[in-house]
Design a protein around this motif. Sequence first.
Motif, PDB file in Angstrom:
ATOM      1  N   PHE A 138       0.844  -1.202   0.000  1.00 23.44           N
ATOM      2  CA  PHE A 138       0.000   0.000   0.000  1.00 23.44           C
ATOM      3  C   PHE A 138       0.883   1.257   0.000  1.00 23.44           C
ATOM      4  O   PHE A 138       0.681   2.191  -0.779  1.00 23.44           O
ATOM      5  CB  PHE A 138      -0.902  -0.053   1.241  1.00 23.44           C
ATOM      6  CG  PHE A 138      -1.866   1.095   1.381  1.00 23.44           C
ATOM      7  CD1 PHE A 138      -2.750   1.429   0.355  1.00 23.44           C
ATOM      8  CD2 PHE A 138      -1.918   1.826   2.568  1.00 23.44           C
ATOM      9  CE1 PHE A 138      -3.660   2.485   0.512  1.00 23.44           C
ATOM     10  CE2 PHE A 138      -2.820   2.874   2.721  1.00 23.44           C
ATOM     11  CZ  PHE A 138      -3.689   3.211   1.689  1.00 23.44           C
ATOM     12  N   ILE A 139       1.895   1.230   0.846  1.00 22.76           N
ATOM     13  CA  ILE A 139       2.824   2.368   0.926  1.00 22.76           C
ATOM     14  C   ILE A 139       3.529   2.576  -0.418  1.00 22.76           C
ATOM     15  O   ILE A 139       3.603   3.686  -0.943  1.00 22.76           O
ATOM     16  CB  ILE A 139       3.868   2.132   2.055  1.00 22.76           C
ATOM     17  CG1 ILE A 139       3.184   2.148   3.423  1.00 22.76           C
ATOM     18  CG2 ILE A 139       4.991   3.163   1.993  1.00 22.76           C
ATOM     19  CD1 ILE A 139       4.039   1.606   4.557  1.00 22.76           C
ATOM     20  N   ILE A 140       4.016   1.466  -0.971  1.00 24.40           N
ATOM     21  CA  ILE A 140       4.724   1.522  -2.251  1.00 24.40           C
ATOM     22  C   ILE A 140       3.807   2.035  -3.364  1.00 24.40           C
ATOM     23  O   ILE A 140       4.203   2.852  -4.203  1.00 24.40           O
ATOM     24  CB  ILE A 140       5.234   0.097  -2.608  1.00 24.40           C
ATOM     25  CG1 ILE A 140       6.343  -0.313  -1.659  1.00 24.40           C
ATOM     26  CG2 ILE A 140       5.703  -0.003  -4.040  1.00 24.40           C
ATOM     27  CD1 ILE A 140       7.523   0.599  -1.730  1.00 24.40           C
ATOM     28  N   GLN A 141       2.554   1.551  -3.340  1.00 30.75           N
ATOM     29  CA  GLN A 141       1.598   1.960  -4.373  1.00 30.75           C
ATOM     30  C   GLN A 141       1.313   3.467  -4.280  1.00 30.75           C
ATOM     31  O   GLN A 141       1.330   4.168  -5.287  1.00 30.75           O
ATOM     32  CB  GLN A 141       0.286   1.174  -4.204  1.00 30.75           C
ATOM     33  CG  GLN A 141      -0.691   1.414  -5.349  1.00 30.75           C
ATOM     34  CD  GLN A 141      -2.064   0.802  -5.082  1.00 30.75           C
ATOM     35  OE1 GLN A 141      -2.490   0.672  -3.935  1.00 30.75           O
ATOM     36  NE2 GLN A 141      -2.742   0.418  -6.155  1.00 30.75           N
ATOM     37  N   LEU A 142       1.118   3.958  -3.074  1.00 29.90           N
ATOM     38  CA  LEU A 142       0.848   5.390  -2.899  1.00 29.90           C
ATOM     39  C   LEU A 142       2.054   6.231  -3.329  1.00 29.90           C
ATOM     40  O   LEU A 142       1.898   7.319  -3.862  1.00 29.90           O
ATOM     41  CB  LEU A 142       0.513   5.695  -1.435  1.00 29.90           C
ATOM     42  CG  LEU A 142      -0.819   5.157  -0.909  1.00 29.90           C
ATOM     43  CD1 LEU A 142      -0.925   5.411   0.600  1.00 29.90           C
ATOM     44  CD2 LEU A 142      -2.006   5.802  -1.625  1.00 29.90           C
ATOM     45  N   ARG A 143       3.239   5.702  -3.073  1.00 31.35           N
ATOM     46  CA  ARG A 143       4.454   6.447  -3.407  1.00 31.35           C
ATOM     47  C   ARG A 143       4.891   6.228  -4.849  1.00 31.35           C
ATOM     48  O   ARG A 143       5.899   6.791  -5.278  1.00 31.35           O
ATOM     49  CB  ARG A 143       5.604   6.024  -2.466  1.00 31.35           C
ATOM     50  CG  ARG A 143       5.353   6.393  -1.026  1.00 31.35           C
ATOM     51  CD  ARG A 143       6.370   5.744  -0.098  1.00 31.35           C
ATOM     52  NE  ARG A 143       7.728   6.192  -0.348  1.00 31.35           N
ATOM     53  CZ  ARG A 143       8.275   7.262   0.210  1.00 31.35           C
ATOM     54  NH1 ARG A 143       7.584   7.983   1.052  1.00 31.35           N
ATOM     55  NH2 ARG A 143       9.506   7.600  -0.069  1.00 31.35           N
ATOM     56  N   LYS A 144       4.141   5.380  -5.558  1.00 31.29           N
ATOM     57  CA  LYS A 144       4.461   5.070  -6.963  1.00 31.29           C
ATOM     58  C   LYS A 144       5.904   4.601  -7.102  1.00 31.29           C
ATOM     59  O   LYS A 144       6.637   4.998  -8.003  1.00 31.29           O
ATOM     60  CB  LYS A 144       4.198   6.279  -7.855  1.00 31.29           C
ATOM     61  CG  LYS A 144       2.735   6.718  -7.864  1.00 31.29           C
ATOM     62  CD  LYS A 144       2.503   7.835  -8.868  1.00 31.29           C
ATOM     63  CE  LYS A 144       1.047   8.192  -9.054  1.00 31.29           C
ATOM     64  NZ  LYS A 144       0.267   8.378  -7.811  1.00 31.29           N
ATOM     65  N   GLU A 145       6.336   3.741  -6.155  1.00 34.06           N
ATOM     66  CA  GLU A 145       7.685   3.198  -6.215  1.00 34.06           C
ATOM     67  C   GLU A 145       7.611   1.721  -6.584  1.00 34.06           C
ATOM     68  O   GLU A 145       6.533   1.145  -6.659  1.00 34.06           O
ATOM     69  CB  GLU A 145       8.385   3.343  -4.848  1.00 34.06           C
ATOM     70  CG  GLU A 145       8.746   4.767  -4.527  1.00 34.06           C
ATOM     71  CD  GLU A 145       9.492   4.901  -3.204  1.00 34.06           C
ATOM     72  OE1 GLU A 145       9.959   3.876  -2.678  1.00 34.06           O
ATOM     73  OE2 GLU A 145       9.591   6.027  -2.702  1.00 34.06           O
ATOM     74  N   LYS A 146       8.804   1.129  -6.765  1.00 36.88           N
ATOM     75  CA  LYS A 146       8.843  -0.305  -7.048  1.00 36.88           C
ATOM     76  C   LYS A 146       9.152  -1.039  -5.746  1.00 36.88           C
ATOM     77  O   LYS A 146       9.941  -0.561  -4.941  1.00 36.88           O
ATOM     78  CB  LYS A 146       9.952  -0.607  -8.074  1.00 36.88           C
ATOM     79  CG  LYS A 146       9.581  -0.194  -9.480  1.00 36.88           C
ATOM     80  CD  LYS A 146      10.466  -0.883 -10.515  1.00 36.88           C
ATOM     81  CE  LYS A 146      11.906  -0.445 -10.440  1.00 36.88           C
ATOM     82  NZ  LYS A 146      12.751  -0.983 -11.499  1.00 36.88           N
TER      83      LYS A 146
END
Lengths: 425, 241
Positions: A138-146
């Motif tokens: 969820f954190i990664i998705q919000l931050r648009k990271e891999k």
Amino acid sequence: MNDEPRDPKSKEFSEWMGDQRRRLGIDRAVAAYTAAKEAALKRLPEMEEMRKEVRRIKEESISRMGELARQAMDSIADVKGTPYLAGDAAEARRIFCSIVGTGKLVVKSKSLTSEEIHLNGALEAAGNDVYETDLGEFIIQLRKEKPTHIINPSVHVPREEVAQTFSKLLGREVSSDIPSLVGVAREFLRDKFCKADVGITGANVVSAKTGTLFIIENEGNARFVSNAPPVHIAITGIEKVVPTLSDAFKVVQTLPPYATGVLISAYVSLVTGPSKTADIEKTIVYGAHGPKELHVVLLDNGRSEMAKDPILREALYCLRCGGCLYECPVYRIVGGSFGDNYFGGIGMVWSAFTRGDEAVAVAIDACTKCGRCKEVCPLEIDVPKMVERLKGKLVRKGHLSRKHAEIRENIERKGNPFGQSERRQ
Amino acid sequence: MMAMVGKILYWKGCMSRLKMKSIADSTEALLGLLGVDYDTLGGEEGCCGSVLLRTGQYDAARSLAILNADRISSLGYSELVTSCPGCFKTMSSEYPMIIGRAPFRVMHISQFLYGRRAAMEGCLHPIRARVVYHDPCHLGRHMGVYDEPRALIRMVPGADLVEFKYNRSKALCCGAGGGVRSAFPEIAVEVARGITGAPLREAGASIIITSCPFCNYNLKEAGGAEVIDLPEFLLRSWRGS
């Protein structure tokens, strides 16, 4: 050493190496993981025998991979699930898009296999809203990271930055206190679980004889995802199928101590077909409290090719505990840049077969073939041997670094890798 | 170079021969003190092929293996001693697979010296230092040689041998191997700092002893510690300086 980085991968390596914040995140995770694993294994002396048994199960399963996948599909159909065999990533995305349709709210629990096929992008492009519900994802998705680790995808993000991300999401200031951050995710996602049209999960292991999916997790989000929405779609690789329930239970017991240093994960969900009831006149109706539909997508996407190689097929035994990454001296430094979806030495093999040679052509030269990964692997998978094999195949296809080509030329011309003249001695 | 049957060939390896000459020089001096009858191939030694195997250049490595096996056998050597664990692993465990037979016996210098340790008894002078042994991947994890180097270090009076938290089969890699030092030198040295940093502080040693010229080179690059090769350490003790 001050040369301009030669290619995007070298640049990514340099960025990771120079990023003290991410390095600190990984260092802390490594220390916590190794201590927890040591403690867990001390309490599980039987694991020595268990992991050998699991190795035998995987050896058998991979030698019968196609047959077991077909058997699993028959078993899933028998219990009124809908099985699919996707040959490649594009086919898998088409299957998903045709089941989900458009304008839907989709919740997902963590699935590396879904990342492998770039599923979220495809569902969003088809006009759906997709929410990752595993906290790290969820954190990664919000931050648009891999994702940077297969078990702990946000291992590189410290709490202060999580707080910033969540503040932006809610449009109000959020404290960086870790329990409060978890609370924010819980509150925000609870609503999504209940309203979702479709839930997507992976599966850690599948029993062919019964068509049972095993979903291992700690947060409880995968239970929601697989249970609350009216449609559950699971995606997993064909290498995850083992013959029987008791084989699957052995895998389930081996994975958690090596993955997170626990004796067993908080939740192991067993899903055999969609929800049903026969409480009124013994008439079976599907979709009682759980999903009315269960779709299971078994993905090949290079796995059958991998199985054909006598050395590289061993990569298919991987349970995805991720322990080798925490123990890898190079991963500790270059983290999520050491691979593409799948990381570390074994990740090179997985990335090459599922995403193509280009995905690993440069990164593979960062593996020292030190073999620490093999030493800590519960299945003792010979990663250095596979990396050398893969490197040989890449070289034959023309993927050879200039430095390594120079070394060969020097040896051929001067008898040493440095190109020094020495014959006059 | 007319070799006698049974004579030993000291195979220096490219690093000790050209980049870390003190390793080869110390080894030769020590072999001399021990009265070992040996030859070297000097500037004609060439390359064992390890780096080619590690970097996927199998065909070139295969040609070298065949060439070296024929050359060394035709000179009459049946026993090789190497400084480099890479040469040791390649020539002892990979040549037989490549050429279908074991052309000669290969020993790492630590194994060879361990076999001759009786000749060192009483000759070693004290070195009062806390030392730690770094297990090279190619020697330890890959070939199972852990005890001989440690036994030799313990023969040196005054040397207090301590261990890294992660040692033997779990030892941390120095970062140089597998072609990483040539492809990504900055990664190689950063991996080495993962040994010369906190793990070395925790071990509390002032000297890292290793038995691999690649590890030696790379750990020195990382800085912050005195790094010495096993025969160098033994020679220092023998000479008492």
